[in-house]
Design an enzyme around this catalytic site. Structure first.
Site, mmCIF file in Angstrom:
data_model
loop_
_atom_site.group_PDB
_atom_site.id
_atom_site.type_symbol
_atom_site.label_atom_id
_atom_site.label_comp_id
_atom_site.label_asym_id
_atom_site.label_seq_id
_atom_site.Cartn_x
_atom_site.Cartn_y
_atom_site.Cartn_z
ATOM 1 N N CYS A 9 43.612 39.421 38.767
ATOM 2 C CA CYS A 9 42.775 40.239 37.881
ATOM 3 C C CYS A 9 41.348 39.709 37.887
ATOM 4 O O CYS A 9 41.065 38.653 38.448
ATOM 5 C CB CYS A 9 43.347 40.275 36.468
ATOM 6 S SG CYS A 9 43.289 38.709 35.581
ATOM 7 N N THR A 10 40.470 40.435 37.235
ATOM 8 C CA THR A 10 39.051 40.074 37.263
ATOM 9 C C THR A 10 38.779 38.709 36.651
ATOM 10 O O THR A 10 37.971 37.955 37.151
ATOM 11 C CB THR A 10 38.187 41.136 36.548
ATOM 12 O OG1 THR A 10 38.758 41.385 35.271
ATOM 13 C CG2 THR A 10 38.135 42.414 37.337
#
Length: 103
Positions: A9-10
């Site tokens: 994920c970011t």
């Protein structure tokens, strides 16, 4: 079916690991073998081996960012989704992988 993949994920913390768990649980429930590598803030964990990739029927990338080592999957069927998709609909996602394999 043998599934390998990556979750990232970011931020590289929560969603990376939640997606991994949801995918693994749904795949095992469907009777599949599964291994998901995580690429988070502390680096690569549960790293996929060349043998695991070679034996995989399909590759699942549940990612929101560019991941390292994507070239390892050249020649494999790849399904790419967001971590949110993997977290919210893991069972439907595994069903989709089964459909892709039959194509």
């Amino acid at each position: 079916m043998n599934i390998v993949g990556i979750s990232a994920c970011t931020v590289g913390i929560a969603h990376t690991y939640i997606a991994q768990k949801k995918i693994e649980t749904a795949a095992k429930k469907a009777g599949d073998n599964v291994k998901i590598e995580t690429q988070g803030t502390i680096g690569i964990e549960n790293e996929l081996t060349a043998d695991e990739i070679a034996q995989a029927d399909i590759v699942l990338l549940a990612v929101d960012v560019k991941v390292s080592g994507e070239e390892r999957f050249t020649g494999k069927k790849i399904v790419k989704v967001t971590t949110e998709t993997a977290i919210k609909s893991p069972n439907k996602l595994i069903e989709k992988l089964h459909e892709v394999i039959k194509e």
